[in-house]
Design a protein around this motif. Structure first.
Motif, mmCIF file in Angstrom:
data_model
loop_
_atom_site.group_PDB
_atom_site.id
_atom_site.type_symbol
_atom_site.label_atom_id
_atom_site.label_comp_id
_atom_site.label_asym_id
_atom_site.label_seq_id
_atom_site.Cartn_x
_atom_site.Cartn_y
_atom_site.Cartn_z
ATOM 1 N N VAL A 14 98.878 -59.989 -10.332
ATOM 2 C CA VAL A 14 98.032 -59.643 -11.269
ATOM 3 C C VAL A 14 98.694 -59.423 -12.570
ATOM 4 O O VAL A 14 98.402 -59.728 -13.674
ATOM 5 C CB VAL A 14 97.871 -57.803 -10.740
ATOM 6 C CG1 VAL A 14 97.104 -57.155 -11.848
ATOM 7 C CG2 VAL A 14 97.017 -58.016 -9.497
ATOM 8 N N ILE A 15 100.129 -58.951 -12.571
ATOM 9 C CA ILE A 15 100.973 -59.130 -14.002
ATOM 10 C C ILE A 15 100.857 -60.471 -14.404
ATOM 11 O O ILE A 15 100.615 -60.456 -15.683
ATOM 12 C CB ILE A 15 102.185 -58.380 -13.475
ATOM 13 C CG1 ILE A 15 102.269 -56.957 -13.115
ATOM 14 C CG2 ILE A 15 103.104 -58.538 -15.061
ATOM 15 C CD1 ILE A 15 103.636 -56.577 -13.041
ATOM 16 N N LEU A 16 100.998 -61.248 -13.661
ATOM 17 C CA LEU A 16 101.178 -62.790 -14.158
ATOM 18 C C LEU A 16 99.542 -62.971 -14.836
ATOM 19 O O LEU A 16 99.764 -63.742 -15.972
ATOM 20 C CB LEU A 16 101.625 -63.831 -13.315
ATOM 21 C CG LEU A 16 102.859 -63.809 -12.665
ATOM 22 C CD1 LEU A 16 103.094 -64.677 -11.685
ATOM 23 C CD2 LEU A 16 103.837 -64.029 -13.886
ATOM 24 N N TYR A 17 98.636 -62.783 -14.209
ATOM 25 C CA TYR A 17 97.182 -62.930 -14.570
ATOM 26 C C TYR A 17 97.200 -62.317 -15.871
ATOM 27 O O TYR A 17 96.469 -62.823 -16.902
ATOM 28 C CB TYR A 17 96.393 -62.847 -13.548
ATOM 29 C CG TYR A 17 94.827 -63.103 -13.979
ATOM 30 C CD1 TYR A 17 94.516 -64.289 -13.836
ATOM 31 C CD2 TYR A 17 93.879 -62.176 -14.299
ATOM 32 C CE1 TYR A 17 93.189 -64.531 -14.250
ATOM 33 C CE2 TYR A 17 92.728 -62.261 -14.689
ATOM 34 C CZ TYR A 17 92.330 -63.664 -14.675
ATOM 35 O OH TYR A 17 90.766 -63.756 -15.215
ATOM 36 N N LEU A 18 97.192 -61.141 -15.817
ATOM 37 C CA LEU A 18 96.769 -59.991 -17.065
ATOM 38 C C LEU A 18 97.689 -60.280 -18.347
ATOM 39 O O LEU A 18 97.442 -60.404 -19.385
ATOM 40 C CB LEU A 18 96.853 -58.765 -16.738
ATOM 41 C CG LEU A 18 95.823 -58.363 -15.647
ATOM 42 C CD1 LEU A 18 95.984 -56.624 -15.283
ATOM 43 C CD2 LEU A 18 94.537 -58.525 -15.925
ATOM 44 N N GLY A 19 98.865 -60.720 -17.957
ATOM 45 C CA GLY A 19 100.121 -60.868 -19.254
ATOM 46 C C GLY A 19 100.021 -62.481 -19.657
ATOM 47 O O GLY A 19 101.155 -62.726 -20.278
ATOM 48 N N GLN A 20 99.276 -63.259 -18.865
ATOM 49 C CA GLN A 20 99.164 -64.708 -19.361
ATOM 50 C C GLN A 20 99.347 -65.091 -20.995
ATOM 51 O O GLN A 20 99.996 -65.965 -21.358
ATOM 52 C CB GLN A 20 98.179 -65.603 -18.705
ATOM 53 C CG GLN A 20 96.970 -65.000 -18.995
ATOM 54 C CD GLN A 20 95.839 -65.878 -18.352
ATOM 55 O OE1 GLN A 20 95.751 -67.235 -18.640
ATOM 56 N NE2 GLN A 20 95.068 -65.457 -17.557
ATOM 57 N N SER A 21 98.616 -64.254 -21.661
ATOM 58 C CA SER A 21 98.614 -64.653 -23.210
ATOM 59 C C SER A 21 99.781 -64.240 -23.836
ATOM 60 O O SER A 21 100.471 -64.792 -24.757
ATOM 61 C CB SER A 21 97.611 -63.708 -23.929
ATOM 62 O OG SER A 21 97.960 -62.260 -23.566
ATOM 63 N N LEU A 22 100.947 -63.455 -23.153
ATOM 64 C CA LEU A 22 102.195 -63.330 -23.602
ATOM 65 C C LEU A 22 103.222 -64.177 -22.803
ATOM 66 O O LEU A 22 104.161 -64.832 -23.486
ATOM 67 C CB LEU A 22 102.449 -61.754 -23.422
ATOM 68 C CG LEU A 22 103.971 -61.353 -23.939
ATOM 69 C CD1 LEU A 22 104.387 -61.568 -25.318
ATOM 70 C CD2 LEU A 22 104.232 -59.901 -23.302
ATOM 71 N N PHE A 298 95.503 -71.971 -10.570
ATOM 72 C CA PHE A 298 94.632 -70.870 -10.377
ATOM 73 C C PHE A 298 94.907 -69.655 -11.083
ATOM 74 O O PHE A 298 93.985 -69.010 -11.883
ATOM 75 C CB PHE A 298 94.611 -70.384 -8.917
ATOM 76 C CG PHE A 298 93.845 -69.341 -8.615
ATOM 77 C CD1 PHE A 298 92.557 -69.508 -8.450
ATOM 78 C CD2 PHE A 298 94.467 -68.101 -8.290
ATOM 79 C CE1 PHE A 298 91.675 -68.263 -8.053
ATOM 80 C CE2 PHE A 298 93.571 -66.969 -8.236
ATOM 81 C CZ PHE A 298 92.157 -67.004 -7.972
ATOM 82 N N ILE A 299 96.278 -69.367 -11.480
ATOM 83 C CA ILE A 299 96.576 -68.032 -12.156
ATOM 84 C C ILE A 299 96.369 -68.450 -13.569
ATOM 85 O O ILE A 299 96.140 -67.566 -14.505
ATOM 86 C CB ILE A 299 97.945 -67.738 -11.744
ATOM 87 C CG1 ILE A 299 98.296 -67.295 -10.426
ATOM 88 C CG2 ILE A 299 98.497 -66.555 -12.800
ATOM 89 C CD1 ILE A 299 97.323 -65.998 -10.030
ATOM 90 N N TRP A 300 97.074 -69.631 -14.154
ATOM 91 C CA TRP A 300 97.093 -69.901 -15.767
ATOM 92 C C TRP A 300 96.421 -70.893 -16.118
ATOM 93 O O TRP A 300 96.185 -71.275 -17.171
ATOM 94 C CB TRP A 300 98.475 -70.008 -16.025
ATOM 95 C CG TRP A 300 99.452 -68.766 -15.953
ATOM 96 C CD1 TRP A 300 98.953 -67.453 -15.863
ATOM 97 C CD2 TRP A 300 100.711 -68.501 -15.791
ATOM 98 N NE1 TRP A 300 100.050 -66.228 -15.970
ATOM 99 C CE2 TRP A 300 101.095 -67.492 -16.099
ATOM 100 C CE3 TRP A 300 101.671 -69.582 -16.017
ATOM 101 C CZ2 TRP A 300 102.503 -66.640 -15.985
ATOM 102 C CZ3 TRP A 300 103.094 -69.151 -15.974
ATOM 103 C CH2 TRP A 300 103.416 -67.725 -16.020
#
Length: 340
Positions: A14-22, A298-300
C-alpha cells in the motif's frame, strides 16, 4: 507469524502504491547518481588523482556529462516528435486506405466502422495522448534530475551518517560492504545492459533510416529503453515501429521487414550476446525476474517494469546478509549461490 508477515507485506504494498509519485523519481535519481559515480571512477582509471584533479571537480564534470547526454537526447527526441506530427495527414490517408482494405477482406463494413470512429479522430486521439505522455515524462525527468542533485550534495556526509548509526567498526564495515556490493551489481548490470542495448538500437536505427521510416531516432530510443524490460520489452519495441510502418507506408511488406529485422537483432542481443557478457552479474532466477516484472508492473506500471531487475538484485544482496532472510535470497538467486 505468517499473519504478521502478510500484514506487513500488505502495508508495504500500500505504501509503495500510494507513494509512487515520490518513490519512483527517487529511485531513478539514485540510479543516475550511481551512473555518475561510475563515470567519475573512470577519471581515476585514466590516472587523474584527487591531488591534481579534485574529487568535487570530477563530480561536477561527471554530472555535467550525464546531464548533457540527457539534454541532447531530449532535443533529438523532440525533433523526432515534430517530424511525426508533420506527416499527420499522410498517416491519416494511409490509415483510411488500410481500413478500406479491411472492409474488403471482412464482413464488417467500413460504413459500420466509421459510425464508431473515423481515422482522423483516431489519430488525433492517440497523438494528443502521446503528447500528454511526453509532457509527463519531461516533467518527471526534471524532478529526477533535481533529486539527483540533492543526493550528490548528501553524498559527502553519507559515510558519517552510517558511522553514527553503526559506531562499532565491524558493523560499520559490514554495512559499507553491502552498499558497495549493491552499487557494483547495479552499475555493472546497467553498464553491460546499456552497451548491448545501445549497439542493438544503433543497428535498428540504421535499418529504419535506410528504409525511410519517419523519426528513426525515436523508434531506436524506444528499442534502447524497452531493452531494460525483461522478455516483453523486445516484443513491444519490435511491434511498435512495425505497426507504425503500416500507417506510414500504407502497406505490409515494409512492416514485416522491420518486424523481422528488429526482432532478430534484439533476440540475438538478448539471448545470445547478453548471457555470455553478463555472466552471473545479476544472480537472479529467470522465474523470479518474470514474477518481479509482474509485481512491480502491477504496483508502478511501466516505471516498475524498468526498475524490476535492479530492485530484485538489491533484495538478493540485502537478504543474503541476514540469517533470517538468507533462505529468501537463496530462492531468489539463479543457482542458490549467494555471498555471505
Amino acid at each position: 507469524m505468517t499473519s504478521h508477515a502478510l500484514i506487513i507485506f500488505s502495508i508495504v504494498v500500500v505504501i509503495l502504491y500510494l507513494g509512487q509519485s515520490l518513490i519512483i523519481p527517487l529511485m531513478f535519481a539514485t540510479i543516475l547518481w550511481l551512473l555518475m559515480r561510475k563515470i567519475r571512477s573512470l577519471f581515476y582509471i585514466i590516472g587523474l588523482r584527487d591531488k591534481w584533479f579534485p574529487k568535487w571537480l570530477k563530480t561536477i564534470l561527471s554530472t555535467t556529462i550525464l546531464f548533457s547526454t540527457v539534454w541532447v537526447i531530449g532535443l533529438i527526441f523532440e525533433k523526432n516528435i515534430q517530424e511525426l506530427v508533420r506527416y499527420y495527414d499522410v498517416y491519416n490517408k494511409n490509415l483510411t486506405a488500410i481500413m478500406k482494405d479491411f472492409d474488403q477482406i471482412s464482413h464488417y463494413k467500413i460504413e459500420d466502422l466509421t459510425r464508431s470512429f473515423n481515422s482522423n479522430d483516431l489519430i488525433s486521439k492517440y497523438f494528443t495522448s502521446a503528447l500528454s505522455s511526453l509532457q509527463t515524462i519531461i516533467s518527471n525527468v526534471v524532478i529526477v534530475l533535481i533529486y539527483m542533485l540533492f543526493i550528490i550534495m548528501e553524498e559527502s556526509s553519507f559515510k558519517f551518517k552510517v558511522k553514527a548509526l553503526f559506531p562499532e567498526r565491524a558493523a560499520y564495515d559490514e554495512r559499507i560492504e553491502v552498499i558497495r556490493r549493491i552499487e557494483k551489481a547495479i552499475t555493472n548490470y546497467l553498464g553491460i545492459k546499456s552497451l548491448i542495448a545501445m549497439v542493438s538500437a544503433t543497428i535498428c536505427y540504421l535499418i529504419f533510416a535506410l528504409m525511410g521510416l519517419n523519426a528513426p531516432f525515436f523508434w531506436a530510443l524506444l528499442i534502447f529503453m524497452f531493452s531494460f524490460i525483461p522478455f516483453f520489452g523486445v516484443l513491444i519495441s519490435s511491434f511498435l515501429p512495425a505497426i507504425f510502418a503500416i500507417v506510414q507506408y500504407g502497406s505490409y511488406s515494409e512492416s514485416l521487414i522491420i518486424l523481422f529485422s528488429t526482432g532478430s537483432i534484439q533476440f540475438f542481443a538478448g539471448n545470445i550476446v547478453e548471457p555470455r557478457v553478463m555472466g552471473n552479474t545479476m544472480n537472479v532466477s529467470p522465474i523470479v525476474v518474470i514474477l518481479s516484472l509482474g509485481f512491480w508492473g502491477f504496483i508502478w506500471g511501466l516505471p516498475g517494469m524498468f526498475l524490476s531487475v535492479p530492485i530484485t538484485v538489491i533484495m538478493v544482496i540485502i537478504f543474503s546478509k541476514f540469517k533470517a532472510t538468507r533462505g529468501i535470497a537463496i530462492l531468489l538467486s539463479e543457482r542458490g549461490e549467494i555471498e555471505h
